[in-house]
Write a protein that holds these residues in place. Structure first.
Motif, PDB file in Angstrom:
ATOM      1  N   ARG A 193      65.966  12.964  -5.881  1.00 43.12           N
ATOM      2  CA  ARG A 193      66.461  12.724  -4.811  1.00 43.12           C
ATOM      3  C   ARG A 193      66.253  13.368  -3.311  1.00 43.12           C
ATOM      4  O   ARG A 193      66.170  13.141  -2.081  1.00 43.12           O
ATOM      5  N   LYS A 194      65.647  14.414  -3.502  1.00 49.33           N
ATOM      6  CA  LYS A 194      65.142  15.416  -2.385  1.00 49.33           C
ATOM      7  C   LYS A 194      63.441  14.250  -1.330  1.00 49.33           C
ATOM      8  O   LYS A 194      63.643  14.603  -0.551  1.00 49.33           O
ATOM      9  N   ASN A 195      62.914  13.961  -2.733  1.00 51.96           N
ATOM     10  CA  ASN A 195      61.970  12.831  -2.199  1.00 51.96           C
ATOM     11  C   ASN A 195      62.468  11.733  -2.157  1.00 51.96           C
ATOM     12  O   ASN A 195      61.891  11.376  -0.574  1.00 51.96           O
ATOM     13  N   TYR A 196      63.237  11.392  -2.055  1.00 53.98           N
ATOM     14  CA  TYR A 196      64.114  10.198  -1.446  1.00 53.98           C
ATOM     15  C   TYR A 196      64.672  10.329  -0.082  1.00 53.98           C
ATOM     16  O   TYR A 196      64.500   9.512   0.622  1.00 53.98           O
ATOM     17  N   ILE A 197      65.064  11.183   0.196  1.00 56.55           N
ATOM     18  CA  ILE A 197      65.694  12.073   1.542  1.00 56.55           C
ATOM     19  C   ILE A 197      64.289  11.491   2.112  1.00 56.55           C
ATOM     20  O   ILE A 197      64.724  11.269   3.581  1.00 56.55           O
ATOM     21  N   ARG A 198      63.416  12.515   1.507  1.00 55.42           N
ATOM     22  CA  ARG A 198      62.655  13.020   2.861  1.00 55.42           C
ATOM     23  C   ARG A 198      61.849  11.079   2.831  1.00 55.42           C
ATOM     24  O   ARG A 198      61.246  10.988   4.786  1.00 55.42           O
ATOM     25  N   ALA A 199      62.012  10.380   2.060  1.00 55.25           N
ATOM     26  CA  ALA A 199      60.811   8.968   2.214  1.00 55.25           C
ATOM     27  C   ALA A 199      62.167   8.401   3.397  1.00 55.25           C
ATOM     28  O   ALA A 199      61.619   7.952   3.915  1.00 55.25           O
TER      29      ALA A 199
ATOM     30  N   LYS B 138      64.003   9.233   5.868  1.00 55.23           N
ATOM     31  CA  LYS B 138      63.549   9.694   6.971  1.00 55.23           C
ATOM     32  C   LYS B 138      62.145   9.108   7.802  1.00 55.23           C
ATOM     33  O   LYS B 138      62.135   8.646   8.785  1.00 55.23           O
ATOM     34  N   GLU B 139      61.334   9.685   6.682  1.00 49.21           N
ATOM     35  CA  GLU B 139      59.365   8.809   7.758  1.00 49.21           C
ATOM     36  C   GLU B 139      59.858   7.856   7.575  1.00 49.21           C
ATOM     37  O   GLU B 139      59.356   7.202   8.715  1.00 49.21           O
ATOM     38  N   THR B 140      60.835   6.858   6.543  1.00 50.90           N
ATOM     39  CA  THR B 140      60.739   5.310   7.028  1.00 50.90           C
ATOM     40  C   THR B 140      61.055   5.235   8.271  1.00 50.90           C
ATOM     41  O   THR B 140      60.975   4.307   9.388  1.00 50.90           O
TER      42      THR B 140
ATOM     43  N   PRO C 101      55.601   3.927  -3.288  1.00 47.91           N
ATOM     44  CA  PRO C 101      57.068   4.162  -2.385  1.00 47.91           C
ATOM     45  C   PRO C 101      57.056   3.841  -1.279  1.00 47.91           C
ATOM     46  O   PRO C 101      57.670   3.054  -0.770  1.00 47.91           O
ATOM     47  N   ARG C 102      56.057   3.992  -0.389  1.00 46.92           N
ATOM     48  CA  ARG C 102      55.874   3.911   1.109  1.00 46.92           C
ATOM     49  C   ARG C 102      56.438   2.391   1.530  1.00 46.92           C
ATOM     50  O   ARG C 102      56.814   2.351   2.295  1.00 46.92           O
ATOM     51  N   SER C 103      55.163   2.132   0.964  1.00 52.05           N
ATOM     52  CA  SER C 103      54.777   0.279   1.409  1.00 52.05           C
ATOM     53  C   SER C 103      56.875   0.016   0.338  1.00 52.05           C
ATOM     54  O   SER C 103      57.355  -0.862   1.852  1.00 52.05           O
ATOM     55  N   MET C 104      57.826   0.532  -0.504  1.00 51.37           N
ATOM     56  CA  MET C 104      58.463  -0.419  -0.938  1.00 51.37           C
ATOM     57  C   MET C 104      59.420  -0.340   0.240  1.00 51.37           C
ATOM     58  O   MET C 104      60.166  -0.592   0.693  1.00 51.37           O
ATOM     59  N   MET C 105      59.542   1.432   0.338  1.00 50.13           N
ATOM     60  CA  MET C 105      60.549   1.506   1.760  1.00 50.13           C
ATOM     61  C   MET C 105      60.440   0.645   2.576  1.00 50.13           C
ATOM     62  O   MET C 105      61.444   0.637   3.256  1.00 50.13           O
TER      63      MET C 105
ATOM     64  N   SER D  82      67.685  13.165  15.650  1.00 51.22           N
ATOM     65  CA  SER D  82      69.343  13.127  15.341  1.00 51.22           C
ATOM     66  C   SER D  82      69.198  11.699  14.056  1.00 51.22           C
ATOM     67  O   SER D  82      70.054  12.064  13.308  1.00 51.22           O
ATOM     68  N   ILE D  83      67.746  11.335  13.599  1.00 50.49           N
ATOM     69  CA  ILE D  83      67.416  10.514  11.997  1.00 50.49           C
ATOM     70  C   ILE D  83      67.740  12.199  11.125  1.00 50.49           C
ATOM     71  O   ILE D  83      68.536  11.942   9.874  1.00 50.49           O
ATOM     72  N   ASP D  84      67.169  13.389  11.394  1.00 51.10           N
ATOM     73  CA  ASP D  84      66.858  14.151  11.323  1.00 51.10           C
ATOM     74  C   ASP D  84      68.559  14.465  10.276  1.00 51.10           C
ATOM     75  O   ASP D  84      69.176  14.658   8.970  1.00 51.10           O
TER      76      ASP D  84
END
Lengths: 236, 236
Positions: free
Chosen positions: B185-191, B193-195, A154-158, B96-98
């Motif tokens: 959803r939760k992990n998507y949001i986390r991903a 932000k990370e990206t 998922p990280r790469s996809m993102m 800001s991103i968060d």
DNA sequence: TTGTGACTCCATCATTTGATTGAATACTAC
DNA sequence: GTAGTATTCAATCAAATGATGGAGTCACAA
């Protein structure tokens, strides 16, 4: 047996191809519901019944447009991947950005249609496979983000998604952003490339230094050009 | 004298406010032409004539929605700017991103409407000021990219645009991207932000180190909350 | 020439959609 | 309560829109 799409592509002068080309542009500008079959027909200079004769109903035409765009985008990704194959990560990014942006700015309806598909719903559920997953996996692998294009993390996809989104956004948003920036087209395109490189290259290059020994393996073609586009309904 | 928008905001239980809230969501999902006044009325549970009674015609309602979204977005940007005021550039970006992503994921119709406005035309020219230029200038200054928010360089503007576009893209594209990534959803949001941090922070922090002594000056509020939204036509 | 099939357009339909009217109902000030 | 205003809805209209039928045209093979 040829699909209607292939036939249309074969002879760009054919009525079928002309309709498809105009439909691409107009669907891209106004979206599915914002486009009327009459708008397309008028632009081509034909009666709407001729349009229906060649492409069936509005949904069929739209699906054909989407698949046509998919094919083009896939072809181009494949082409770019071949060009950058073997270069360093930084060089791959540099050249890919240049090539892809030149291509997309030449065919802005591609970005329009891709983004509209992401962001907007249609009342009647049209389901066209937009091939994003495949593309993303292939790009991820080509960038050295994933070993296996079929199973990218998922990280790469993102990361791939953000690259593609950034590119498409600047192409589709040109009509909105360019007047605001007061740039002519040439300088806008230059500024977009510069900005994308500014953003993307440090992130990816830094990461490579941090986490890797030498493992960015850019092998294998980018897009596999699998399963042909599902043929649009043939009028008979 | 109050504008209809302000009145609607004042009492969220009022019919006018309820219509506006539903209209925001539906226009965001389906776009202007994809939305019918009947869809909105049905969702609110009223007759279309009641909708027209409160908001005039479809264009008026859409303009009200756009301005409402603008106001909210401006308010939020101002809020975030106050929070990060004074921190280091890296910290400003991080926070800001968060904050912005939490906010936008709570109000996805904002991203939807902003992007649709950028990328898609409407048949009848609706002209609503989306305040992008102002926002961009203020953000640019707050990020330390421009000394003067009123005269940001195209280069700074481009950077701000790409930040905003990336944010909006992931919010609006959730329905498309999340199933593809197989994340809740939760992990998507986390991903997301990370990206975004992965992409943005290296670029801006590197640049700061390269070109500057200590000149990221994060002063003055982010969005000025100028000129009130033009009141939508009052039904009488 | 005639027949056939491909193609195109004119005329027309049914549905959807934006919008209005006028009658009913609820609410408020007095 | 009553007058007057605000709100709501059923009924309805006109225009836009997707779609079709059938006649006309053309190219070309038999």
């Amino acid at each position: 047996m040829k699909s209607p799409l292939e036939k249309a592509r074969k002879n760009p002068e054919s009525m079928k191809a002309r309709i498809l080309a105009v439909a691409r542009r107009i669907f891209g500008e106004y979206g599915f519901h914002g486009t009327t079959t009459r708008m397309i027909a008028k632009e081509v200079g034909i009666d709407i019944s001729t349009l229906h004769y060649h492409w069936g109903d509005k949904n069929d035409l739209y699906e054909a447009v989407v698949m046509d765009v998919n094919n083009d985008l896939g072809r181009e990704l494949l082409k770019v991947e071949k060009i950058v194959h073997g270069s360093s990560l930084e060089e791959r990014l540099n050249v890919s950005i240049d090539k892809m942006m030149d291509y997309l700015f030449d065919h802005p309806e591609i970005s329009n249609l891709v983004l509209l598909r992401y962001f907007s719903k249609t009342r009647n559920e049209i389901d066209v496979d937009f091939k994003v997953p495949e593309f993303s996996g292939d790009i991820a692998r080509a960038m050295g983000l994933a070993k296996d294009a079929k199973n990218p993390s998922p990280r790469s996809m993102m990361k791939v998604l953000s690259i593609m989104n950034s590119m498409h956004s600047f192409v589709s948003g040109e009509n909105f952003f360019r007047p605001m920036l007061k740039l002519d087209r040439k300088n806008y395109i230059r500024a977009v490339k510069e900005t994308l490189k500014f953003l993307l290259i440090p992130a990816f290059v830094l990461q490579e230094g941090k986490t890797k020994k030498g493992g960015d393996s850019p092998e294998a073609p980018l897009a596999k050009e699998k399963k042909k586009a599902r043929p649009a309904k043939t009028a008979e």
